[in-house]
Structure formats: structure tokens, C-alpha cells
Design a protein around this motif. Structure first.
Motif, PDB file in Angstrom:
ATOM      1  N   ARG A 210      15.200 -45.708  -1.582  1.00 50.86           N
ATOM      2  CA  ARG A 210      15.713 -45.624  -0.209  1.00 50.86           C
ATOM      3  C   ARG A 210      17.243 -45.694  -0.228  1.00 50.86           C
ATOM      4  N   ARG A 211      17.781 -46.622  -1.064  1.00 55.02           N
ATOM      5  CA  ARG A 211      19.238 -46.714  -1.160  1.00 55.02           C
ATOM      6  C   ARG A 211      19.823 -45.415  -1.735  1.00 55.02           C
ATOM      7  N   GLN A 212      19.094 -44.829  -2.695  1.00 56.38           N
ATOM      8  CA  GLN A 212      19.586 -43.576  -3.288  1.00 56.38           C
ATOM      9  C   GLN A 212      19.566 -42.452  -2.255  1.00 56.38           C
ATOM     10  N   ALA A 213      18.545 -42.417  -1.400  1.00 60.17           N
ATOM     11  CA  ALA A 213      18.483 -41.396  -0.350  1.00 60.17           C
ATOM     12  C   ALA A 213      19.675 -41.537   0.599  1.00 60.17           C
ATOM     13  N   ARG A 214      19.970 -42.769   0.974  1.00 61.55           N
ATOM     14  CA  ARG A 214      21.112 -42.977   1.872  1.00 61.55           C
ATOM     15  C   ARG A 214      22.432 -42.641   1.181  1.00 61.55           C
ATOM     16  N   GLU A 215      22.534 -42.965  -0.118  1.00 64.44           N
ATOM     17  CA  GLU A 215      23.785 -42.750  -0.846  1.00 64.44           C
ATOM     18  C   GLU A 215      24.128 -41.262  -0.963  1.00 64.44           C
TER      19      GLU A 215
END
Length: 601
Positions: free
Chosen positions: A119-124
Motif C-alpha cells: 500500500r505504501r509502495q502504491a502511494r509512493e
């Protein structure tokens, strides 16, 4: 030499697609110039996100670079955890020792993915989180053991395909040269037309045999592959741990059978091109025979076949050579003997020193005899030819499994050991395969010294009770050769009559086969105990490992005192085990109590 010259890329692509469909693992094969030859099943999380975004694509290139850099490290395969969170694997493909191409797989996990991380990678990187997590769920999760098994299988398969392609190129070159010589000879010598016609017929026959072999091999490969596919599908729907364990066992069994067939083809390929080199190390013949008993014994027991080892007592056992390949020759012969022998029959493995050349060399003579279906003269002429099998009919439907390479491999290994192999058989009356090999001798045979120490027990008298005449006679001759008094009878009733005919017990040790008709071992021992009274006669039960377990359980359930059974001897009987048991049992007889604790061998 290029990888594309050795393999049919379209066929290999279809194979990789089948592998992807079966396992869920993606594949890619690249030549050494970086050309993508095959690519199947790539995960959408990579094709739609990681390989598209510049930042994550840079991470993918870093993974590719790291894996490519490790391919020359000498390892069978290399694993790298991509910074994007997935696992990639690279495998170098070698053919005849030459690095020709690289196999890649990956885009999977070793454990369930950390959703918060992605999820953090998607936002990043600005990915659509819902779509990104949806593609994440499609990526498979494999254990490291599964990955090791898949890579081992694919590495062997790629090597096999390359070796067969190399053989095909050699065959084309040889055929081209042969055609040239045939044309030239036809112009010069018209009188040889009949001979050339015969050679043509033989070539066509060999080609038909090879085609039939390939059809059989395809059928035999499909059987375990289908088992793996079907069981894997069931495994996906399994609920209980026990059920999953059973299906995993089925996959392991099918994979083992598949690996054995691949190994046979690879061994034949190495033998054909002269790449198989024999070891020359110290070994003991009884260890080779012991491993053979462990490998063949369960198969023989499952078919109710008596497996007998008849080793000459005076044969040198401390040898020098290649024990693995000697065992492989014996395994192929004994495996065939069990395969073609009906339940209730027997298979006898014999060994003797054919010729002792010097203190450091000998010619070993071995044979494997069975009471099976036998082999006709026509079939015997085909036995040791590649791609032919005595039980092979015109169709690919056969009564016995296997790809028919065992005897071919055995013959080539015997020849590597400067020996000969031959067969004597009559259809319907069993077969006897014999071979000789040249081996070295160790300067000192410590086991022979240990056996000599056992002879302090002389003179001792032994009675053998075994309803199998061959087994009893073999054991009797071995003991008599060593100087013991030995007598063999075929039933418990005969043994009891023999004991009743003497005023005092004439035997120090009685060896009783567990499974006999009319009167089994326990009944025989009980009756004989009542006849000999307090006289210390040691009584030992012989049988397979499974039979001895049943014997001990029945003795316990029926209340037989443990002291009445001196020990248990595992069949097929090995000389070292027999001598060890005799030393322990007969020495224990001298204990003040007169009681004998059971000894297992």
C-alpha cells in the motif's frame, strides 16, 4: 554452438507454458546475447506496474543485472529478492559443460506479502491502490523447498533437451557422411547391393525402434506428470493437513519416478558421448549388496518374491573401483528380474571372484537369476540395443512400466569396467544375467580379519529351516565353506523329525524362516524347545524387516518368553550380519544363566 541450434524453441515454449499453467511460476529463457527466446505467464503486477513506472522499472533492471552477474558463480541457480518486493531466480543452462543460455523465473513470494508495504509502495509511485493490490493477489507464494524442486527439475530438463539436440546434430552429420559413402560405394561396387539393402533394412528397424522408444518415453513421462497435475489440483482444494500430506507424498513419488527416468536418459547420453568417468575409490562389496537389498527388497516383498544373496565366503570384499556404478549395474538387473517375475518366485544375486589376477586386482563375476517369464531368442537379440526392450510390442501399450534403458546402461557400464555381460534364458523358464568387471583390491581387508575372528566358534553345528530350497542351500554352503557343520531342511516338521532322531540335541544354533506353510517359525520353535529341554540351543527367526516386526508382535501377543528366541536375522541374509549374530548369540549361550537375549541383525 548456440542453444537455438540444439532445441525446438516452439516446443520448449509450449513446455514452459505447461509448466506455468501447472505451477503458476513465470518463465523466461535468454541466450547469452540477451535475446529473449521464451517468456510465459508474467504477472500483471510487473507488466502493468513495476515495468512501466520509471522508478520501479529501475529496480527491476537492478534485479536482472544482479542475477545475470551471478550466473557464472558455479551455483546451480541464484535467488534475488527484488527491491519491488518479489523474488526472482536465475538458472544457467549448460550443455556438455558449455554455458549456452539462462533460464529466469520469479515474480513470486516466499511468504504471504506484507499488504501495508505494498500500500505504501502504491502511494509512493502513484499506483491505483485497488488495482495494484488486486494484481498483487495474483502473484503465487512458494516455499523455498518448492522453488528448489522446480529449479532442479527445469535444470535437468533443459540439460536433457540440449543433450538430445546435440545428439540430433551429431546424428545428422553422421547420416550425411554415411549417405555420401553409400553413394560412392554404390558407384564402385555393384556386387554389394544386397549388403547395402540389408544395412538399409537394419537402419530402418533401428529407426522404428527409436520411434517406438520415444513414444514409450512420452507415455511414461506423462504418467507421473499427470499425477503431479491432478494431485496439485486436489491439493488446492484440500481442507485437512493429513489429506494435504498424503497428496504431497503422491507428488513426491511421481516426481521421484520422473527424476529416475530423466537420470536414465542423461546417463545414457553421457555414456554415448563418453562423458561418464568412473571413480576409483576403496569400497566393500557387502556395502554395495546391502544398498541393493534396501533398494530392491521392498519391491520384491511387495510382490511376494524371495530375494536371495549368494556371495562366495572366500571372495575378497575390500575392493577398489566405482561402487556407485557397480551397484547401478546390479540394480538394473535385479529390478528387471523382480519386474518380470510373478508373485511367489525368487530372485538370486550371486558374486564370486572369477579370476584373482594378483594381490591388487581381480575379475569379479556376478549374476542375477530369476524364475520369471524368460526371454525368447528373438528378444535376447534386442536386449542390449538402445531404444529396444524385450517386452515391447508394436504398440506403446505394455504390461510393464519403464523406458527400457536399464540393460543398455548396465552393458555400457560393464564395458567401462573392462568386463562382459551376457544372458541365458528360455521363454517361460526364467533368466540368468551374468557379467564380469575388473576391480582393484585393498591391501588389507579388515572385514575379512573380523570374519576370521568369528571362527573361534568352530566347531559349531547349525540347522537351517527354510521352505525356499535355494535360500536354505545357499546359506548352508556358505556356512560349510567357513568350516561350520550345517544342515538345511524345508519345513518345521522335517526339522522336528531330525531332532527326534537323535538322543541329544545335535545343533548349537537353529535358523528358522518366519513364513512357512503348515508350521510357522513360532510353532516350530515351541515344539523344538519342548524336545531339547534345558539344553542351550539358540533359535533365531529369519525374515524381511516387515516380517520380523510381525514375528515379534505375534510372539508378544501369544506370550512366548523372550528368552526362547535368541535373535532376529534380516533377509536377504548378508554374510557380515550372519557372522555378527552368530558371535553374539553363541557367546551369550555361555552366560551362567543360560538365557539368551534376542539380538537383531
Amino acid at each position: 554452438m548456440k542453444f537455438t541450434d540444439l532445441v525446438d524453441i516452439n516446443a520448449l515454449r509450449e513446455l514452459c507454458q505447461s509448466f506455468t499453467a501447472l505451477t503458476g511460476a513465470v518463465t523466461a529463457i535468454l541466450d547469452l546475447e540477451g535475446t529473449i527466446l521464451v517468456a510465459t505467464g508474467w504477472q500483471r503486477i510487473c507488466t502493468q506496474f513495476h515495468r512501466v513506472c520509471p522508478q520501479t522499472a529501475a529496480r527491476c533492471r537492478q534485479s536482472d543485472t544482479m542475477l545475470a552477474g551471478r550466473l557464472n558463480s558455479g551455483e546451480r541457480y541464484n535467488v534475488y529478492r527484488c527491491q519491488n518486493g518479489l523474488v526472482d531466480v536465475a538458472v544457467p543452462i549448460h550443455v556438455s559443460g558449455e554455458h549456452l543460455a539462462n533460464f529466469f523465473t520469479g515474480q513470486f513470494f516466499f511468504e504471504p506479502p506484507n499488504l501495508d508495504y505494498f500500500r505504501r509502495q502504491a502511494r509512493e509511485f502513484g499506483f491505483d491502490e485497488s488495482a495494484y493490490l488486486k494484481t498483487l493477489a495474483e502473484a503465487p507464494v512458494f516455499t523455498e523447498t518448492q522453488v528448489h524442486s522446480m529449479m532442479d527439475f527445469l535444470t535437468r530438463l533443459a540439460q536433457l533437451i540440449g543433450e538430445m539436440g546435440l545428439a540430433r546434430i551429431h546424428l545428422v552429420d553422421v547420416n550425411r557422411e554415411l549417405q555420401h559413402h553409400q553413394a560412392h560405394l554404390a558407384e564402385l561396387v555393384q556386387a554389394r547391393t544386397a549388403e547395402l539393402s540389408l544395412a538399409k533394412d537394419e537402419a530402418e528397424s533401428a529407426n522404428r525402434a527409436k520411434s517406438t522408444f520415444l513414444a514409450v518415453m512420452s507415455h511414461e513421462f506423462k504418467t507421473p506428470l499427470n499425477a503431479i497435475t491432478e494431485t496439485s489440483a486436489l491439493l488446492r482444494r484440500a481442507d485437512g493437513a493429513l489429506q494435504r500430506e498424503q497428496w504431497l507424498d503422491q507428488i513426491d513419488a511421481a516426481s521421484g519416478r520422473l527424476f529416475a527416468m530423466v537420470d536414465s536418459v542423461l546417463d545414457l547420453s553421457k555414456l554415448e558421448i563418453g562423458h561418464l568417468v568412473l571413480d576409483r575409490i576403496d569400497f566393500w562389496l557387502e556395502d554395495v549388496m546391502g544398498r541393493l537389498a534396501n533398494d530392491i527388497g521392498p519391491k520384491a516383498e511387495a510382490k511376494d518374491i524371495e530375494l536371495i544373496f549368494d556371495l562366495s565366503p572366500d571372495i575378497p570384499t575390500a575392493l577398489v573401483g566405482d561402487p556407485l556404478r557397480l551397484g547401478q549395474i546390479l540394480f538394473h538387473l535385479a529390478d528387471n528380474a523382480v519386474k518380470f517375475t510373478a508373485p511367489g518366485g525368487e530372485v538370486v544375486v550371486c558374486a564370486e571372484a572369477y579370476t584373482v589376477h594378483s594381490a591388487s586386482a581381480l575379475e569379479l563375476h556376478c549374476s542375477v537369476r530369476d524364475t520369471g517369464i524368460g526371454i525368447s531368442e528373438v528378444q535376447q537379440a534386442m536386449l542390449f540395443r538402445p531404444f529396444a526392450q524385450a517386452d515391447m510390442a508394436a504398440s506403446t501399450s505394455r504390461r510393464h512400466s519403464g523406458i527400457g534403458l536399464g540393460l543398455v546402461i548396465a552393458k555400457k557400464l560393464v564395458e567401462l569396467m573392462s568386463g562382459l555381460i551376457w544372458v541365458e534364458s528360455t521363454s517361460g523358464q526364467g533368466s540368468r544375467f551374468e557379467f564380469t568387471v575388473h576391480l582393484g583390491r585393498q591391501p588389507t581387508d579388515v572385514r575379512a580379519l573380523a570374519q576370521a575372528m568369528v571362527r573361534v566358534l568352530l566347531p559349531r553345528q547349525l540347522l537351517i529351516i527354510d521352505d525356499n530350497a535355494t535360500s536354505g542351500r545357499s546359506l548352508q554352503q556358505t556356512l560349510q565353506t567357513m568350516g561350520f557343520g550345517a544342515e538345511a531342511v524345508l519345513s518345521g516338521a522335517t526339522a522336528i523329525e531330525r531332532v527326534q532322531a537323535t538322543e541329544a540335541p545335535a545343533f548349537d544354533l537353529v535358523l528358522v524362516d518366519w513364513r512357512m506353510p503348515a508350521m510357522d517359525a513360532l510353532a516350530t520353535i515351541r515344539t523344538m524347545r519342548s524336545l531339547v529341554g534345558e539344553t542351550p540351543v539358540a533359535m533365531v527367526i529369519m525374515g524381511t524387516a516387515r516380517e520380523l516386526a510381525a514375528a515379534k508382535q505375534e510372539a508378544q501377543e501369544t506370550g512366548m518368553p523372550a528368552s526362547e528366541i535368541a535373535g532376529y536375522l534380516t533377509k536377504p541374509v548378508m554374510l557380515s550380519s550372519l557372522l555378527d549374530l552368530m558371535r553374539e548369540v553363541l557367546m551369550l549361550q555361555r552366560a551362567p544363566t543360560g538365557k539368551i537375549d534376542p539380538v537383531m541383525h
